[in-house]
Scaffold this motif. Structure first.
Motif, PDB file in Angstrom:
ATOM      1  N   GLY A   1       0.990  -1.138   0.124  1.00  0.00           N
ATOM      2  CA  GLY A   1      -0.109   0.073  -0.043  1.00  0.00           C
ATOM      3  C   GLY A   1       0.840   1.358  -0.021  1.00  0.00           C
ATOM      4  O   GLY A   1       1.997   1.166  -0.063  1.00  0.00           O
ATOM      5  N   GLN A   2      -0.100   2.333   0.114  1.00  0.00           N
ATOM      6  CA  GLN A   2       0.850   3.655   0.080  1.00  0.00           C
ATOM      7  C   GLN A   2       0.301   4.549   1.330  1.00  0.00           C
ATOM      8  O   GLN A   2      -0.806   4.770   1.247  1.00  0.00           O
ATOM      9  CB  GLN A   2       0.719   4.246  -1.083  1.00  0.00           C
ATOM     10  N   ALA A   3       1.115   4.718   2.273  1.00  0.00           N
ATOM     11  CA  ALA A   3       0.820   5.651   3.222  1.00  0.00           C
ATOM     12  C   ALA A   3       1.771   6.864   3.786  1.00  0.00           C
ATOM     13  O   ALA A   3       2.841   6.639   3.663  1.00  0.00           O
ATOM     14  CB  ALA A   3       0.357   4.729   4.532  1.00  0.00           C
ATOM     15  N   THR A   4       1.122   7.741   4.071  1.00  0.00           N
ATOM     16  CA  THR A   4       2.217   8.959   4.653  1.00  0.00           C
ATOM     17  C   THR A   4       1.674   9.256   6.143  1.00  0.00           C
ATOM     18  O   THR A   4       0.459   9.608   6.112  1.00  0.00           O
ATOM     19  CB  THR A   4       2.093  10.193   3.678  1.00  0.00           C
ATOM     20  N   GLY A   5       2.456   9.601   6.879  1.00  0.00           N
ATOM     21  CA  GLY A   5       1.855  10.124   8.112  1.00  0.00           C
ATOM     22  C   GLY A   5       2.296  11.618   8.260  1.00  0.00           C
ATOM     23  O   GLY A   5       3.501  11.921   7.898  1.00  0.00           O
ATOM     24  N   ILE A   6       1.318  12.432   8.930  1.00  0.00           N
ATOM     25  CA  ILE A   6       1.897  13.652   8.994  1.00  0.00           C
ATOM     26  C   ILE A   6       1.501  14.204  10.643  1.00  0.00           C
ATOM     27  O   ILE A   6       0.216  13.620  10.906  1.00  0.00           O
ATOM     28  CB  ILE A   6       1.017  14.737   8.232  1.00  0.00           C
ATOM     29  N   SER A   7       2.422  14.683  11.195  1.00  0.00           N
ATOM     30  CA  SER A   7       2.092  15.031  12.645  1.00  0.00           C
ATOM     31  C   SER A   7       1.494  16.466  12.712  1.00  0.00           C
ATOM     32  O   SER A   7       2.009  17.285  12.300  1.00  0.00           O
ATOM     33  CB  SER A   7       3.537  15.016  13.287  1.00  0.00           C
ATOM     34  N   THR A   8       0.300  16.559  13.474  1.00  0.00           N
ATOM     35  CA  THR A   8      -0.431  17.738  13.612  1.00  0.00           C
ATOM     36  C   THR A   8      -1.376  17.545  14.608  1.00  0.00           C
ATOM     37  O   THR A   8      -1.954  16.694  15.054  1.00  0.00           O
ATOM     38  CB  THR A   8      -1.066  18.132  12.322  1.00  0.00           C
TER      39      THR A   8
END
Lengths: 254, 254, 254, 254
Positions: free
Chosen positions: B52-59
């Motif tokens: 799969g394709q996943a991106t994590g962003i901290s906010t």
């Protein structure tokens, strides 16, 4: 030193709040709270000049420090008395707009007014209640007489149970207020404090809506009749507490 | 340049959020948002390492500037793609306490997390949707394929419909979130955007609740099954939008 | 002797019932019930001629004797099998009229169809379920395989949660049906049987409503999409039972 | 010939019905209806011997012919008067049992009593109301004075909004009754008739429950206080009709 039980009405303008103040002033000395003294001055004068006793205090309920200071003033004035009833009737604090045009401040305004305002009011009001140990009329320690269980009533609206297009801010605030009212009813009811929530579903007949014309006569809610229902809730014994009542004109669609 | 429709899941820890991320990652590249990267890193790695394709962003969703900056990053990464689905699953932000022990900040914490957080999420997410003009599968201007109507789902709880003793902060936040969800459904539904609200009524089987033992087997909600229901809502055509679904274990009292 | 789990759909005409029958027939042999064989014959033929297995039985669900006899027939046909799912989708039985023009029979018609009909259906259906002892797929005593918890779904309507002018009969019936569904969910849920209630809020796109024209495209509920939601509810594990889901077209006012 | 407005209370035993009868008898001649004369005789005697005016009529509300004949008697007695208020307070008619042990008759008993009974009552009562053309106190054609809008109040219960295990019959009946009340409020409200529904949530303090002991004092609803709330609803002007009020003891869990 005052010894009679007294009542506090928050959110008093020329509409519902004034009518509630007048109604509770028939039985209790009252304190009215509003941001702008212009809003409450005429009803305070009216009550005082017709044999009642009313005090107005200017405060912003969403400002916890200001509320605390207002209540210091109340406690000094009514030292020795117990609180008979308190009504949270604040309005305003919201805008009606398409969702994507709302600023964060505008959206949060509903909660500031209805959620945080009611929180500050409830936190200061609840410690002033001294519920009687039994359901019957009693004489409290301070010698004051209390006929009805101490009562805290919150004013809701159609938006308390229905979120609508363009009403995200108001609905979020009014839903939060109802959540608070339910939470308090379930926590403080068993302690003998009557917490209630009234859903006002329709246009109220106040100066601001005088020009709004409807097809049918009597199509606007009467503030005096609303006040009578608040008073009725206050008079219920602890065996028979009403939590929620919805009020609307006979021709209202719902 | 990415051209496939993508999905955003906000509030991803090791529980429901991770399961929803896994489920939507079967069909879409996904972005997961959480305050603490530790919360999403393992599911991001897991998805990326399994095709799969996943991106994590901290906010922090209650901080509007931070959210805006996170979405700048998302728009840069997915320029040319349209948003297929967005899920607001943030929890936390509240304390369970007797009402008179709550500070103003603690009370407002429920709204900060659930009201303001959801507001910031919705304001950034809604402009990224491009609902097809008809109910059938279409190819959008940018050449991406969109099989299901764009979908925005909010996670509710028992406290979304019931205020309880010691839960004033959480209930106020969850009621406000439901008000927002209803308001958005009524404003954006007619524009072809599917807004839904899921009431999770019970304990979820996640690492934090592993030690909680119940009399009956299978007494905790399965995050994977919750995720399947979110996915089902996403697949509904615009003729047949579900707004609210309540989920609970078979032995739950309600 | 049949050994596969089977399903029963009550209230099958050319609309939602037929779509639900088609959907469940993809996985199970099905029995469809309706008062008039003309209503179900074409979907029965269609299923049987396309590789599925369907049986139609004519019965009036509000007649307890007739229902019992229909179920004797079902039990004979499916002896050795367990029931996987049952759907109560009966409509009709009511008239729309000003209240003072309603006869007692007309008013009671809503309850006869929705209350008594659902009662007779549930009483005959519930003993045919054999919920597995654990949440995982199991092989039952009779050797049949059961993948999903046994499921009983009731079809509600807007009138399930709102009584309106001229709708006293229908609302009384649909409210009673929802009361029954809640009562059964709370009694049989803990036994592993999934009871659910779906509120269909809008006009369904069926032969009878073909001529009804709306301003917007796709303004009618799609029976096939409704059937997918029923199937989704059926597939939920007992850790994560959905009780109520409301479905409506994206342009519906609510 | 009677000319004063009168009131009718249906479902009068030694509990709530008797208290409502006493309360309305302070202002109106009243008629009380119950199946068994033993249930109402003592309150009828009490009212008549203390300066009020009360008539008891024995009738089974679920029998439309019997109800019609009772109302012929009422119309003869009060010819020339208009009906001020009517209260449907019938109970009974249901059994508490596991669902699979309920007979069809037992299940339908809830609807017979609460649905059909209320239907028959409403159909006979509504034509006797003559709502004033304006909200103010008026003198009607027959010379009688009518201070409050004509009022029809239905008594609900916890089971009006929640179906529970073993309560299928009662809940089906009480849900149906609430559907009827909503339908009538929406049809007859705009004609100036006040229709209301009161949810009694808890045990009432009546002879039958005298022996039921609770941990806390005052844990049972007071029939006199319930009656005061019914009276309050009756006194509301048409600008400000309350539809639903829930009443419970302060210690009730809800």
């Amino acid at each position: 030193m005052a010894t009679k039980p007294f009542a506090i009405i928050a959110g008093v303008g020329p509409g519902t709040g004034a009518s509630i103040a007048r109604r509770f002033a028939k039985s209790y000395p009252i304190v009215v709270l509003a941001r702008n003294p212009q809003n409450y001055q005429s009803v305070v004068d009216e009550i005082n000049s017709s044999g009642g006793q009313a005090t107005g205090i200017s405060t912003d309920l969403s400002d916890s420090k200001g509320v605390k200071s207002a209540f210091e003033q109340i406690k000094a004035q009514f030292s020795g008395s117990s609180l008979a009833a308190a009504v949270f009737n604040s309005g305003g604090g919201f805008v009606r707009k398409p969702f994507l045009e709302l600023s964060e401040e505008e959206f949060a305004g509903g909660f500031e007014s209805q959620g945080k305002g009611a929180f500050n009011f409830a936190q200061n009001v609840l410690p002033l209640f001294s519920p009687p140990a039994t359901a019957t009329t009693t004489t409290t320690e301070t010698g004051t007489q209390q006929q009805h269980p101490p009562t805290l009533i919150f004013t809701g609206a159609t938006a308390s149970i229905k979120g609508s297009a363009n009403f995200a801010s108001f609905a979020a605030g009014k839903f939060a207020l109802r959540a608070l009212a339910q939470s308090l009813a379930r926590e403080f009811g068993p302690k003998g404090i009557h917490v209630a929530h009234v859903i006002i579903d329709g246009v109220i007949d106040i100066p601001r809506t005088k020009g709004w014309v409807f097809e049918s006569e009597d199509a606007k809610l009467d503030p005096g009749a609303i006040a009578e229902s608040y008073w009725h809730l206050h008079t219920q014994p602890r065996t028979t507490f009403g939590f929620e009542l919805d009020l609307r004109p006979y021709v209202e669609k719902w």
